[in-house]
Design a protein around this motif. Structure first.
Motif, mmCIF file in Angstrom:
data_model
loop_
_atom_site.group_PDB
_atom_site.id
_atom_site.type_symbol
_atom_site.label_atom_id
_atom_site.label_comp_id
_atom_site.label_asym_id
_atom_site.label_seq_id
_atom_site.Cartn_x
_atom_site.Cartn_y
_atom_site.Cartn_z
ATOM 1 N N THR A 33 0.826 -1.209 0.000
ATOM 2 C CA THR A 33 0.000 0.000 0.000
ATOM 3 C C THR A 33 0.856 1.252 0.000
ATOM 4 N N GLY A 34 1.994 1.199 0.648
ATOM 5 C CA GLY A 34 2.904 2.340 0.669
ATOM 6 C C GLY A 34 2.453 3.478 1.558
ATOM 7 N N ARG A 35 1.823 3.172 2.682
ATOM 8 C CA ARG A 35 1.305 4.237 3.538
ATOM 9 C C ARG A 35 2.398 5.095 4.137
ATOM 10 N N GLU A 36 3.651 4.576 4.159
ATOM 11 C CA GLU A 36 4.756 5.375 4.693
ATOM 12 C C GLU A 36 5.039 6.604 3.837
ATOM 13 N N HIS A 37 4.497 6.628 2.624
ATOM 14 C CA HIS A 37 4.708 7.768 1.726
ATOM 15 C C HIS A 37 3.603 8.817 1.832
ATOM 16 N N GLY A 38 2.615 8.578 2.675
ATOM 17 C CA GLY A 38 1.552 9.559 2.865
ATOM 18 C C GLY A 38 0.263 9.202 2.148
ATOM 19 N N THR A 39 -0.803 9.886 2.544
ATOM 20 C CA THR A 39 -2.140 9.564 2.039
ATOM 21 C C THR A 39 -2.263 9.744 0.530
ATOM 22 N N ASP A 40 -1.737 10.843 0.005
ATOM 23 C CA ASP A 40 -1.854 11.083 -1.438
ATOM 24 C C ASP A 40 -1.178 9.977 -2.237
ATOM 25 N N ALA A 41 -0.039 9.511 -1.731
ATOM 26 C CA ALA A 41 0.681 8.438 -2.424
ATOM 27 C C ALA A 41 -0.109 7.135 -2.361
ATOM 28 N N VAL A 42 -0.772 6.885 -1.243
ATOM 29 C CA VAL A 42 -1.597 5.680 -1.116
ATOM 30 C C VAL A 42 -2.714 5.698 -2.151
ATOM 31 N N VAL A 43 -3.393 6.828 -2.259
ATOM 32 C CA VAL A 43 -4.498 6.946 -3.214
ATOM 33 C C VAL A 43 -3.979 6.748 -4.645
ATOM 34 N N ALA A 44 -2.841 7.358 -4.954
ATOM 35 C CA ALA A 44 -2.262 7.194 -6.289
ATOM 36 C C ALA A 44 -1.916 5.729 -6.564
ATOM 37 N N THR A 45 -1.415 5.036 -5.557
ATOM 38 C CA THR A 45 -1.066 3.625 -5.713
ATOM 39 C C THR A 45 -2.310 2.777 -5.989
ATOM 40 N N ILE A 46 -3.390 3.069 -5.291
ATOM 41 C CA ILE A 46 -4.649 2.345 -5.506
ATOM 42 C C ILE A 46 -5.137 2.537 -6.942
ATOM 43 N N LEU A 47 -5.135 3.788 -7.394
ATOM 44 C CA LEU A 47 -5.621 4.084 -8.740
ATOM 45 C C LEU A 47 -4.729 3.455 -9.799
ATOM 46 N N ASP A 48 -3.423 3.505 -9.583
ATOM 47 C CA ASP A 48 -2.494 2.893 -10.545
ATOM 48 C C ASP A 48 -2.690 1.378 -10.602
ATOM 49 N N PHE A 49 -2.875 0.759 -9.450
ATOM 50 C CA PHE A 49 -3.071 -0.688 -9.395
ATOM 51 C C PHE A 49 -4.336 -1.078 -10.154
ATOM 52 N N ALA A 51 -5.797 0.566 -12.559
ATOM 53 C CA ALA A 51 -5.584 0.771 -13.989
ATOM 54 C C ALA A 51 -4.752 -0.364 -14.588
ATOM 55 N N ASP A 52 -3.741 -0.821 -13.841
ATOM 56 C CA ASP A 52 -2.916 -1.931 -14.322
ATOM 57 C C ASP A 52 -3.730 -3.220 -14.411
ATOM 58 N N LEU A 53 -4.637 -3.422 -13.473
ATOM 59 C CA LEU A 53 -5.495 -4.603 -13.501
ATOM 60 C C LEU A 53 -6.420 -4.569 -14.724
ATOM 61 N N ALA A 54 -6.933 -3.388 -15.024
ATOM 62 C CA ALA A 54 -7.789 -3.256 -16.205
ATOM 63 C C ALA A 54 -7.004 -3.599 -17.473
ATOM 64 N N GLU A 55 -5.774 -3.141 -17.539
ATOM 65 C CA GLU A 55 -4.937 -3.432 -18.705
ATOM 66 C C GLU A 55 -4.603 -4.924 -18.770
ATOM 67 N N GLU A 56 -4.404 -5.535 -17.614
ATOM 68 C CA GLU A 56 -4.138 -6.975 -17.561
ATOM 69 C C GLU A 56 -5.318 -7.754 -18.142
ATOM 70 N N GLY A 57 -6.524 -7.319 -17.794
ATOM 71 C CA GLY A 57 -7.708 -7.979 -18.320
ATOM 72 C C GLY A 57 -7.812 -7.844 -19.829
ATOM 73 N N ARG A 58 -7.547 -6.654 -20.332
ATOM 74 C CA ARG A 58 -7.601 -6.449 -21.786
ATOM 75 C C ARG A 58 -6.569 -7.299 -22.499
ATOM 76 N N SER A 59 -5.373 -7.398 -21.899
ATOM 77 C CA SER A 59 -4.301 -8.184 -22.511
ATOM 78 C C SER A 59 -4.617 -9.676 -22.512
ATOM 79 N N GLY A 101 -13.685 5.454 -10.629
ATOM 80 C CA GLY A 101 -14.482 5.467 -11.851
ATOM 81 C C GLY A 101 -13.847 6.315 -12.935
ATOM 82 N N GLU A 102 -13.355 7.477 -12.531
ATOM 83 C CA GLU A 102 -12.700 8.368 -13.505
ATOM 84 C C GLU A 102 -11.435 7.732 -14.059
ATOM 85 N N ARG A 103 -10.634 7.120 -13.173
ATOM 86 C CA ARG A 103 -9.381 6.512 -13.627
ATOM 87 C C ARG A 103 -9.640 5.336 -14.558
ATOM 88 N N LEU A 104 -10.765 4.660 -14.376
ATOM 89 C CA LEU A 104 -11.079 3.478 -15.174
ATOM 90 C C LEU A 104 -12.012 3.793 -16.336
#
Length: 310
Positions: A33-49, A51-59, A101-104
């Motif tokens: 989760t990377g919570r040691e990097h702060g809340t904003d970084a956690v949220v970014a990590t969730i959204l990136d993950f 998005a990567d999962l969506a791309e994995e499904g398409r692939s 929803g926006e990220r996906l």
């Protein structure tokens, strides 16, 4: 292959899957989760993950996910898709559903509480499959629960249904983080057993897993610590039995990894306390640490079902 994204956000790590409609796992992944990097970084990590999962499904399947489900700890507003508060992850009033929803690309997104999502998965595809009324209890750092009714989880009028960890079983007992004294989680959670065992042996590093091993070895100090926790948990279950009358109580979380070391004395303690109530079956959870992610995926499929029937 039609699929949805299933994501469980924990304090230290995230578990994810691409889930088919029957609950089968098509792909699994984990990330810190990377919570040691702060809340904003956690949220970014969730959204990136996500998005990567969506791309994995398409692939893998030649098509993207139909929806996404995310399970998070803390207080949530499921109806409006807001992660209201998480002490561990540091957010307040985070519009999780909107951000995901926006990220996906506008996919429908379901937001669920981590323990209630885990209870949903246990009820539909785990230890509660085919059971119309059950209580799921997760014994971890704290204690939380989920009330299962006919394949769904009853969250209550304000979203706090199932919070058995904050049932007072020892009035005037240890102070709980919620502000009350004698809550079940101050006595029977993994952290409570760890504290009691560490004090009993004079070793700050001693934990609940070590206590369970000492119980199996017949250590009288461990047996006393363990029985205190079992007695408190049995009191909480009997209270819930009187109020909810579930046919099955599903025990999960880290402390449940001790298996029959916990379940055998717990079943006996519950039976000894019952008077007029029908005894529930007390069974171990089946899905272990993947339950919340699987439940998040089931919530995503439920969203699609609701859209079709609406």
């Amino acid at each position: 292959m039609k699929h949805v994204i299933a994501l469980d956000v924990g304090g230290t790590g995230m578990k994810a899957a691409l889930l088919a409609q029957d609950g089968s796992v098509l792909f699994e992944a984990r990330r810190p989760t990377g919570r040691e990097h702060g809340t904003d970084a956690v949220v970014a990590t969730i959204l990136d993950f996500a998005a990567d999962l969506a791309e994995e499904g398409r692939s893998r399947f030649g098509e993207g996910p139909l929806a996404a489900g995310v399970a998070v700890p803390g207080t949530i507003d499921e109806k409006n898709g807001i992660a209201v508060f998480s002490a561990n992850l540091g957010w307040r009033d985070l519009p999780m559903r909107k951000l995901l929803g926006e990220r996906l690309g506008g996919l429908p997104v379901a937001l669920g509480h981590d323990v209630r999502s885990g209870g949903l998965a246990e009820g539909r595809i785990g230890a509660g499959h085919g059971v119309d009324r059950f209580l799921f209890i997760a014994l971890g750092t704290g204690i939380a629960g989920a009330i299962g009714i006919d394949g769904r989880i009853e969250a209550g009028a304000h979203g706090y249904g199932g919070e058995i960890g904050h049932v007072v079983v020892r009035p005037g007992g240890p102070l709980c983080g919620c502000g009350a004294k004698g809550c079940l989680e101050t006595l029977a959670s993994a952290s409570a057993v760890s504290r009691a065992w560490a004090a009993a042996v004079g070793d700050p590093a001693a934990d609940a897993a070590a206590c369970a091993l000492a119980v199996d070895a017949g250590d009288p100090r461990a047996l006393a610590v363990w029985q205190n926790a079992v007695d408190a948990l049995a009191d909480g279950i009997v209270l819930a039995q009187s109020l909810l009358d579930p046919s099955t109580v599903i025990i999960g979380g880290g402390l449940a990894e001790s298996g029959d070391t916990l379940l055998t004395p717990l079943r006996q303690a519950v039976a000894e306390r019952l008077t007029f109530q029908m005894p529930p079956k007390v069974v171990p959870a089946m899905l272990k640490d993947t339950a919340a992610a699987l439940g998040a995926g089931l919530l995503a499929w439920d969203l699609l079902t609701m859209e079709v029937t609406a």
